[in-house]
Design a protein around this motif. Structure first.
Motif, PDB file in Angstrom:
ATOM      1  N   LEU A 171       0.829  -1.208   0.000  1.00 17.69           N
ATOM      2  CA  LEU A 171       0.000   0.000   0.000  1.00 17.69           C
ATOM      3  C   LEU A 171       0.864   1.258   0.000  1.00 17.69           C
ATOM      4  CD1 LEU A 171      -2.924  -0.846   2.457  1.00 17.69           C
ATOM      5  CD2 LEU A 171      -3.122  -0.307   0.035  1.00 17.69           C
ATOM      6  N   PHE A 172       1.907   1.243   0.821  1.00 18.51           N
ATOM      7  CA  PHE A 172       2.803   2.399   0.868  1.00 18.51           C
ATOM      8  C   PHE A 172       3.472   2.618  -0.481  1.00 18.51           C
ATOM      9  CE2 PHE A 172       7.144   4.051   1.535  1.00 18.51           C
ATOM     10  CZ  PHE A 172       6.817   5.327   1.997  1.00 18.51           C
ATOM     11  N   ARG A 173       3.906   1.536  -1.105  1.00 17.59           N
ATOM     12  CA  ARG A 173       4.539   1.632  -2.419  1.00 17.59           C
ATOM     13  C   ARG A 173       3.571   2.214  -3.449  1.00 17.59           C
ATOM     14  NH1 ARG A 173       7.967   3.412  -5.569  1.00 17.59           N
ATOM     15  NH2 ARG A 173       8.139   2.338  -7.558  1.00 17.59           N
ATOM     16  N   MET A 174       2.296   1.814  -3.386  1.00 21.39           N
ATOM     17  CA  MET A 174       1.298   2.339  -4.310  1.00 21.39           C
ATOM     18  C   MET A 174       1.082   3.839  -4.098  1.00 21.39           C
ATOM     19  SD  MET A 174      -1.500  -0.764  -4.202  1.00 21.39           S
ATOM     20  CE  MET A 174      -2.681   0.117  -5.217  1.00 21.39           C
ATOM     21  N   VAL A 175       0.943   4.239  -2.825  1.00 23.45           N
ATOM     22  CA  VAL A 175       0.762   5.660  -2.525  1.00 23.45           C
ATOM     23  C   VAL A 175       1.995   6.454  -2.955  1.00 23.45           C
ATOM     24  CG1 VAL A 175       0.434   7.351  -0.684  1.00 23.45           C
ATOM     25  CG2 VAL A 175      -0.813   5.187  -0.625  1.00 23.45           C
ATOM     26  N   GLN A 176       3.162   5.909  -2.698  1.00 23.93           N
ATOM     27  CA  GLN A 176       4.413   6.558  -3.076  1.00 23.93           C
ATOM     28  C   GLN A 176       4.484   6.754  -4.592  1.00 23.93           C
ATOM     29  OE1 GLN A 176       8.084   4.409  -2.178  1.00 23.93           O
ATOM     30  NE2 GLN A 176       8.788   6.172  -1.016  1.00 23.93           N
ATOM     31  N   GLU A 177       4.050   5.741  -5.341  1.00 27.56           N
ATOM     32  CA  GLU A 177       4.061   5.844  -6.801  1.00 27.56           C
ATOM     33  C   GLU A 177       3.068   6.900  -7.281  1.00 27.56           C
ATOM     34  OE1 GLU A 177       3.829   2.910 -10.717  1.00 27.56           O
ATOM     35  OE2 GLU A 177       3.958   2.073  -8.703  1.00 27.56           O
ATOM     36  N   CYS A 178       1.904   6.966  -6.626  1.00 25.66           N
ATOM     37  CA  CYS A 178       0.927   8.006  -6.965  1.00 25.66           C
ATOM     38  C   CYS A 178       1.504   9.402  -6.737  1.00 25.66           C
ATOM     39  CB  CYS A 178      -0.347   7.835  -6.135  1.00 25.66           C
ATOM     40  SG  CYS A 178      -1.327   6.386  -6.550  1.00 25.66           S
ATOM     41  N   ILE A 179       2.162   9.580  -5.597  1.00 18.40           N
ATOM     42  CA  ILE A 179       2.767  10.877  -5.283  1.00 18.40           C
ATOM     43  C   ILE A 179       3.845  11.224  -6.299  1.00 18.40           C
ATOM     44  CG2 ILE A 179       4.170  12.116  -3.590  1.00 18.40           C
ATOM     45  CD1 ILE A 179       2.686  10.544  -1.404  1.00 18.40           C
ATOM     46  N   THR A 180       4.665  10.241  -6.659  1.00 16.45           N
ATOM     47  CA  THR A 180       5.724  10.473  -7.655  1.00 16.45           C
ATOM     48  C   THR A 180       5.125  10.895  -8.988  1.00 16.45           C
ATOM     49  OG1 THR A 180       7.159   8.841  -6.592  1.00 16.45           O
ATOM     50  CG2 THR A 180       7.657   9.415  -8.879  1.00 16.45           C
ATOM     51  N   ASN A 181       4.025  10.262  -9.394  1.00 17.32           N
ATOM     52  CA  ASN A 181       3.365  10.625 -10.644  1.00 17.32           C
ATOM     53  C   ASN A 181       2.846  12.061 -10.604  1.00 17.32           C
ATOM     54  OD1 ASN A 181       3.811   8.114 -11.800  1.00 17.32           O
ATOM     55  ND2 ASN A 181       1.846   7.283 -11.141  1.00 17.32           N
ATOM     56  N   VAL A 182       2.298  12.464  -9.446  1.00 18.56           N
ATOM     57  CA  VAL A 182       1.811  13.834  -9.297  1.00 18.56           C
ATOM     58  C   VAL A 182       2.961  14.822  -9.453  1.00 18.56           C
ATOM     59  CG1 VAL A 182       0.793  15.503  -7.702  1.00 18.56           C
ATOM     60  CG2 VAL A 182      -0.151  13.186  -7.862  1.00 18.56           C
ATOM     61  N   ILE A 183       4.084  14.544  -8.791  1.00 21.30           N
ATOM     62  CA  ILE A 183       5.240  15.438  -8.840  1.00 21.30           C
ATOM     63  C   ILE A 183       5.793  15.541 -10.261  1.00 21.30           C
ATOM     64  CG2 ILE A 183       7.625  15.737  -8.064  1.00 21.30           C
ATOM     65  CD1 ILE A 183       6.765  14.443  -5.411  1.00 21.30           C
ATOM     66  N   LYS A 184       5.851  14.405 -10.967  1.00 21.02           N
ATOM     67  CA  LYS A 184       6.471  14.380 -12.294  1.00 21.02           C
ATOM     68  C   LYS A 184       5.571  14.927 -13.399  1.00 21.02           C
ATOM     69  CE  LYS A 184       9.735  10.528 -11.735  1.00 21.02           C
ATOM     70  NZ  LYS A 184      10.093   9.170 -12.212  1.00 21.02           N
TER      71      LYS A 184
END
Length: 262
Positions: A171-184
């Motif tokens: 779950l943390f990895r999924m949220v982290q990936e979502c945040i990374t996508n937002v930033i990029k």
């Protein structure tokens, strides 16, 4: 005539018994087959789950090492450089300034020691299992804010979430990936992260006010497919809504009492 009727009765009874036995054998065979198929499917799911967990752990390690590298270079390196400059000044200063410079050096060195202690905790293999899902999210948010990547609005209904520790990693990895996508990709200046716990489920929202995108056109993206597959592995649902120039909302719904709970 009575003998013939008796023979016929015996034949009919034997036939019926044979049919019943054959039916029972067939039903038992179907049952065994279905049970075997179910066991194979469960084994397959467990194998996929183990693979996804291993992938997530590797990705977490890589990001952790990158985080440590940035901290050592940007934070500790600068503080120690300043401490070194102050030490040089100490040899040239008069008695009035000596005490002041010494205090500043001690303060810097104390901060460096605390930073080293904090970083040493990050070296633990299972970061999320060690810190917990919520604290790991808070550490990620702190990193984003410290680097001035964007403003983060974080809301959580309960800091003591009931969650499988291995599921927490995914779950943390999924949220982290979502945040990374937002930033990029989003070009958004802020992000909203909400974690809401209900008796049976935990809902995680990741919302931005960026440029958005067409979810149908982006259907080929491996990132979205990966998150969807990871959600299924831990008995969760992954959904995404996006409108051009209005932003994107991701919702991860985790079933606390689903498949694979410890």
């Amino acid at each position: 005539m009575n003998f013939s009727e008796m023979d016929l009765l015996i034949v009919v009874t034997t036939f019926i018994i044979l049919v019943v036995v054959l039916m029972m054998v067939s039903i038992y065979g179907i049952f065994i087959k279905k049970k075997s198929e179910l066991l194979l499917e469960q084994q397959k799911q467990l194998a996929i789950y183990a693979q996804e967990l291993a992938i997530s752990q590797v990705e977490i390690k890589e990001q952790t090492l990158n985080y440590i590298g940035r901290e050592l270079h940007d934070d500790l390196g600068q503080k120690l450089s300043v401490a070194r400059l102050m030490t040089s000044k100490l040899t040239l200063s008069d008695d009035v300034n000596t005490t002041k410079i010494s205090k500043e050096i001690n303060l810097l060195l104390g901060e460096c020691l605390q930073d080293i202690r904090n970083l040493s905790k990050v070296f633990i293999t299972k970061q999320v299992e060690h810190f917990g899902f919520v604290e790991s999210l808070e550490r990620e948010i702190f990193r984003i804010q410290r680097l001035n990547l964007m403003e983060v609005e974080f809301e959580i209904s309960n800091h003591e979430l009931e969650m499988n520790s291995e599921h927490a990693l995914i779950l943390f990895r999924m949220v982290q990936e979502c945040i990374t996508n937002v930033i990029k990709h989003s070009k958004s200046k802020n992000i909203i992260l909400k974690v809401i716990e209900d008796p049976q489920i935990i809902r995680i929202f990741v919302v931005d006010c960026g440029i958005g995108f067409n979810t149908l056109e982006e259907d080929d993206g491996s990132g979205l497919r990966n998150m969807e597959s990871r959600a299924k592995i831990i008995n969760s649902e992954f959904s995404i809504k996006s409108v051009a120039n209005e932003g994107t909302e991701v919702l991860i719904t985790y079933n606390k009492y689903g498949y694979g709970k410890n």
